[in-house]
Design a protein around this motif. Structure first.
Motif, PDB file in Angstrom:
ATOM      1  N   THR A   1       5.019  -2.065   7.681  1.00  0.00           N
ATOM      2  CA  THR A   1       5.739  -0.970   8.745  1.00  0.00           C
ATOM      3  C   THR A   1       6.399  -0.254   7.504  1.00  0.00           C
ATOM      4  N   ASN A   2       7.307   0.673   7.742  1.00  0.00           N
ATOM      5  CA  ASN A   2       8.162   1.597   6.871  1.00  0.00           C
ATOM      6  C   ASN A   2       9.582   1.002   6.593  1.00  0.00           C
ATOM      7  N   SER A   3      10.373   0.561   7.818  1.00  0.00           N
ATOM      8  CA  SER A   3      11.492   0.053   7.799  1.00  0.00           C
ATOM      9  C   SER A   3      11.555  -1.015   8.565  1.00  0.00           C
ATOM     10  N   SER A   4      12.766  -1.776   8.673  1.00  0.00           N
ATOM     11  CA  SER A   4      13.042  -2.926   9.440  1.00  0.00           C
ATOM     12  C   SER A   4      13.151  -2.760  10.938  1.00  0.00           C
ATOM     13  N   ALA A   5      13.758  -1.575  11.224  1.00  0.00           N
ATOM     14  CA  ALA A   5      13.797  -1.161  12.666  1.00  0.00           C
ATOM     15  C   ALA A   5      12.425  -0.738  13.322  1.00  0.00           C
ATOM     16  N   ALA A   6      11.598  -0.143  12.284  1.00  0.00           N
ATOM     17  CA  ALA A   6      10.114   0.143  12.686  1.00  0.00           C
ATOM     18  C   ALA A   6       9.318  -0.959  13.042  1.00  0.00           C
ATOM     19  N   THR A   7       9.682  -2.340  12.460  1.00  0.00           N
ATOM     20  CA  THR A   7       9.014  -3.204  12.442  1.00  0.00           C
ATOM     21  C   THR A   7       8.876  -3.769  14.118  1.00  0.00           C
ATOM     22  N   ILE A   8      10.251  -3.685  14.609  1.00  0.00           N
ATOM     23  CA  ILE A   8      10.346  -4.190  15.948  1.00  0.00           C
ATOM     24  C   ILE A   8       9.543  -3.429  17.026  1.00  0.00           C
ATOM     25  N   THR A   9       9.644  -2.003  16.947  1.00  0.00           N
ATOM     26  CA  THR A   9       8.945  -1.338  17.756  1.00  0.00           C
ATOM     27  C   THR A   9       7.423  -1.318  17.568  1.00  0.00           C
ATOM     28  N   ARG A  10       6.951  -1.654  16.414  1.00  0.00           N
ATOM     29  CA  ARG A  10       5.513  -1.730  16.083  1.00  0.00           C
ATOM     30  C   ARG A  10       5.107  -3.225  16.852  1.00  0.00           C
ATOM     31  N   LEU A  11       5.679  -4.128  17.004  1.00  0.00           N
ATOM     32  CA  LEU A  11       5.483  -5.295  17.717  1.00  0.00           C
ATOM     33  C   LEU A  11       5.549  -5.225  19.162  1.00  0.00           C
ATOM     34  N   LEU A  12       6.572  -4.225  19.596  1.00  0.00           N
ATOM     35  CA  LEU A  12       6.472  -3.929  21.065  1.00  0.00           C
ATOM     36  C   LEU A  12       5.164  -3.211  21.397  1.00  0.00           C
ATOM     37  N   ASP A  13       4.891  -2.238  20.487  1.00  0.00           N
ATOM     38  CA  ASP A  13       3.743  -1.326  20.732  1.00  0.00           C
ATOM     39  C   ASP A  13       2.261  -2.013  20.837  1.00  0.00           C
ATOM     40  N   MET A  14       2.337  -3.203  20.005  1.00  0.00           N
ATOM     41  CA  MET A  14       1.418  -4.247  20.291  1.00  0.00           C
ATOM     42  C   MET A  14       1.106  -4.889  21.651  1.00  0.00           C
ATOM     43  N   GLY A  15       2.251  -5.025  22.232  1.00  0.00           N
ATOM     44  CA  GLY A  15       1.886  -5.499  23.722  1.00  0.00           C
ATOM     45  C   GLY A  15       2.926  -6.732  23.981  1.00  0.00           C
ATOM     46  N   LEU A  16       3.800  -7.134  22.682  1.00  0.00           N
ATOM     47  CA  LEU A  16       4.340  -8.357  22.901  1.00  0.00           C
ATOM     48  C   LEU A  16       5.689  -7.976  23.979  1.00  0.00           C
TER      49      LEU A  16
ATOM     50  N   GLN B   1      17.553   3.875  17.530  1.00  0.00           N
ATOM     51  CA  GLN B   1      18.843   2.893  18.150  1.00  0.00           C
ATOM     52  C   GLN B   1      18.887   1.497  17.490  1.00  0.00           C
ATOM     53  N   ILE B   2      17.810   0.931  17.184  1.00  0.00           N
ATOM     54  CA  ILE B   2      17.753  -0.438  16.481  1.00  0.00           C
ATOM     55  C   ILE B   2      18.696  -0.139  15.076  1.00  0.00           C
ATOM     56  N   ARG B   3      18.244   0.978  14.569  1.00  0.00           N
ATOM     57  CA  ARG B   3      18.624   1.289  13.202  1.00  0.00           C
ATOM     58  C   ARG B   3      20.005   1.496  13.155  1.00  0.00           C
ATOM     59  N   ASP B   4      20.252   2.365  14.145  1.00  0.00           N
ATOM     60  CA  ASP B   4      22.021   2.737  13.908  1.00  0.00           C
ATOM     61  C   ASP B   4      22.851   1.441  14.302  1.00  0.00           C
ATOM     62  N   ALA B   5      22.214   0.612  15.216  1.00  0.00           N
ATOM     63  CA  ALA B   5      23.077  -0.630  15.519  1.00  0.00           C
ATOM     64  C   ALA B   5      23.207  -1.694  14.404  1.00  0.00           C
ATOM     65  N   ALA B   6      22.164  -1.645  13.602  1.00  0.00           N
ATOM     66  CA  ALA B   6      21.883  -2.536  12.524  1.00  0.00           C
ATOM     67  C   ALA B   6      22.854  -1.989  11.468  1.00  0.00           C
ATOM     68  N   LEU B   7      22.977  -0.658  11.292  1.00  0.00           N
ATOM     69  CA  LEU B   7      23.969   0.050  10.223  1.00  0.00           C
ATOM     70  C   LEU B   7      25.314  -0.328  10.587  1.00  0.00           C
ATOM     71  N   THR B   8      25.666  -0.297  11.798  1.00  0.00           N
ATOM     72  CA  THR B   8      27.115  -0.445  12.065  1.00  0.00           C
ATOM     73  C   THR B   8      27.383  -1.984  11.652  1.00  0.00           C
ATOM     74  N   GLN B   9      26.415  -2.938  11.824  1.00  0.00           N
ATOM     75  CA  GLN B   9      26.623  -4.137  11.480  1.00  0.00           C
ATOM     76  C   GLN B   9      26.409  -4.763   9.837  1.00  0.00           C
ATOM     77  N   GLY B  10      26.331  -3.737   9.185  1.00  0.00           N
ATOM     78  CA  GLY B  10      26.405  -4.090   7.484  1.00  0.00           C
ATOM     79  C   GLY B  10      25.069  -3.781   6.827  1.00  0.00           C
ATOM     80  N   MET B  11      23.926  -3.352   7.667  1.00  0.00           N
ATOM     81  CA  MET B  11      22.627  -3.333   7.152  1.00  0.00           C
ATOM     82  C   MET B  11      22.581  -2.379   5.986  1.00  0.00           C
ATOM     83  N   HIS B  12      22.150  -2.253   4.838  1.00  0.00           N
ATOM     84  CA  HIS B  12      21.909  -1.480   3.798  1.00  0.00           C
ATOM     85  C   HIS B  12      20.623  -0.852   3.914  1.00  0.00           C
ATOM     86  N   THR B  13      20.312   0.475   4.101  1.00  0.00           N
ATOM     87  CA  THR B  13      18.848   1.025   4.361  1.00  0.00           C
ATOM     88  C   THR B  13      18.312   0.734   2.527  1.00  0.00           C
TER      89      THR B  13
END
Length: 564
Positions: A420-435, A526-538
């Protein structure tokens, strides 16, 4: 000086300095009596010392200076004094003249036979300097490698013409090509030079009239050699034999594996052969087991990233995901994590396709679809093997992802990769897989997105003020005076302007707020914005830091973080 050299031998010096024991020396001398190699080579083969250990001891004990050969340019009159075969035989390299004495780089300055041979050939007094075997071989490759490979190619062409005349038109092209010494030599030379030039891949392209050899160095392909197309069948046959493939099959793609020792390091080479218009195209991916297993500090993470990485690894259970495109260093990060967690008290099992490097103390399983050993079936079997930590080479489908989540919830630490292209996109990819979102929120403890950027050569990079556009891209104020660097090119970096690569990371650690967003199936933004407020560096922020530090360029930053 002369007395010291005469009095002490290499083995005695290493024992005196406490680097090896008398028993190790005796074992190496026994091996030397059998294979007639240098004592230093025997000690390195047995794992008693490294090349650097030998060089450091000789430098201190004998007072002979060490010479840095990286990027060195030697006058053609001096390199032409002695033939390449003699220099390779003794692992020595003439450098320059100093007061009528010839400065000679040697892996073993106590080798008086080598000094005498070079002295007789050149009619010069020898003044030794110390360098490692690998350093000397790399320079010899630079000056003699292409000639040696071309001479092997020419020799083969002559032999083949003679054979074709003798066998007449009815003879098969491939007869007498297998096990032909010049071709064996040519293929080995192509691989050895690739290793010494830090290539990750070798491409052999079948063009209309030529065979083109390209090396991928620091992620970029560069043409290195061109041979006549008549050599292609012999080169392909040799590589197929080395990789255990079917030499008679020319219409289907084939995969193979070669293990080769170059400069005392073992390399695992994955071979892919694909039929093309003018013949078969070969790609060989080079991997050294030592290159994949590094310490955490060698990954290139900043201090804040390293702290987050260590905190994620400290979780007793859960899923840790490493994401990024092919060739972004995911395997290196995974193997580093496993090496850090590898202890006698922990049962670590991996399932990979293919097993990229063997790590002592870890049970590694190779996927084999023909035997119905897929990621999913291997994982089910692994869960019955009482594992503490499971590594999955790649999560490719829902079934594998579901078992991984189940394993993490039932008390195992699972590490894996995803494209996947980013950390946040990884979560949505797994959700799209059906988890299920609640299971995913409960199981994922951290996601690391990564890329590799080329490092500027420090010897030739050129500073200049950043433009307004570049300041915007870097996220700094337009009023600030910012210096950025451009690549230039010099002998040290092979005139590319870059030397080596470094990792750029985006580490998203799971927090209660992120878990709530995932449970309610929040979007990637939404996931990306929340992670950024908690100190994640893109990725862009991490790459921009390296640009401001003068480690890489703005163009390299844009390649790894085009979307910001």
């Amino acid at each position: 000086m002369k007395l010291e050299k005469a009095k002490y031998r290499l083995g005695d010096l290493l024992v005196m300095r406490g680097i090896i024991t008398e028993e190790q020396l005796h074992a190496a001398l026994t091996l030397q009596a059998k294979n007639h190699k240098h004592l230093g080579d025997c000690l390195v083969e047995q794992g008693a010392v490294t090349d650097d250990d030998i060089v450091n001891v000789l430098e201190v004990q004998l007072g002979i200076p060490r010479i840095d050969l990286r990027g060195i340019r030697i006058d053609s009159d001096i390199i032409g004094l002695v033939s390449g075969s003699v220099l390779r035989k003794h692992t020595v390299l003439p450098i320059t003249f100093d007061n009528n004495a010839l400065i000679l780089a040697m892996s073993d300055p106590l080798d008086m036979v080598a000094q005498d041979d070079i002295s007789i050939i050149t009619n010069c007094v020898i003044e030794p300097r110390i360098a490692t075997v690998g350093e000397i071989n790399a320079v010899l490759d630079k000056y003699f490698g292409t000639d040696e490979a071309m001479s092997a190619a020419e020799q083969y062409t002559k032999e083949r013409e003679t054979q074709l005349q003798q066998l007449a038109a009815a003879a098969e092209e491939e007869q007498s090509e297998v096990d032909n010494a010049p071709i064996v030599q040519l293929v080995r030379s192509i691989i050895e030079q690739a290793v010494r030039q830090r290539a990750s891949d070798i491409h052999l392209d079948a063009l209309e009239k030529k065979v083109r050899v390209r090396y991928r160095i620091d992620g970029v392909l560069a043409e290195k050699m061109l041979y006549d197309i008549s050599l292609l069948p012999a080169i392909v046959t040799r590589i197929k034999i080395m990789g255990g493939m079917d030499i008679s099959e020319k219409r289907k793609p084939q995969d193979g594996r070669i293990t080769l020792v170059v400069d005392r390091n073992e390399y695992d080479i994955r071979v892919s052969i694909l039929p093309s218009s003018y013949g078969e195209k070969i790609v060989m991916r080079l991997a050294s087991s030592t290159a994949l297993t590094r310490t955490k500090a060698e990954l290139g993470m900043q201090s804040w990233e390293l702290n987050r990485f260590e905190h994620i690894l400290a979780n007793p259970n859960g899923i840790i995901l490493v994401t990024g495109p092919t060739g972004s260093g995911k395997s290196t990060t995974l193997y580093t994590a496993l090496s850090e967690l590898n202890r006698e008290s922990v049962n670590i099992i991996t399932v990979e396709d293919p097993v990229e490097a063997n790590i002592a103390g870890i049970n590694q399983v190779q996927v084999n679809p023909k035997a119905d050993l897929t990621f999913a079936t291997a994982l089910r079997a692994i869960l019955r093997q009482d594992p503490d930590i499971i590594m999955i080479g790649e999560i490719r489908d829902y079934e594998t992802a579901a078992i991984a989540v189940q394993a993490s919830i039932t008390g195992h630490l699972v590490v894996s990769t995803l494209h996947t292209n980013s950390s946040a996109a990884t979560i949505t990819r797994l959700l799209d897989m059906g988890l299920e979102s609640y299971l995913l929120a409960d199981s994922v403890v951290g996601v690391i997105a990564q890329r590799l950027v080329r490092k500027l050569c420090k010897a030739c990079r050129k500073p200049r003020p950043a433009t307004e556009v570049e300041k915007t891209l870097l996220g700094v104020s337009a009023s600030e005076d910012i210096t950025v660097y451009d690549p230039c090119g010099c002998p040290l970096c092979g005139d590319t302007g870059f030397y080596g690569r470094i990792g750029v990371y985006e580490i998203m650690e799971m927090t209660p707020e992120l878990k709530n967003i995932i449970t309610s199936r929040g979007s990637t933004e939404q996931i990306r914005d929340a992670a950024l407020t908690q100190g994640m560096h893109t990725l862009r922020m991490s790459a921009a830091y390296y640009v401001l530090e003068g480690v890489t360029t703005v163009d390299e930053m844009l390649k790894v973080s085009f979307d910001g």
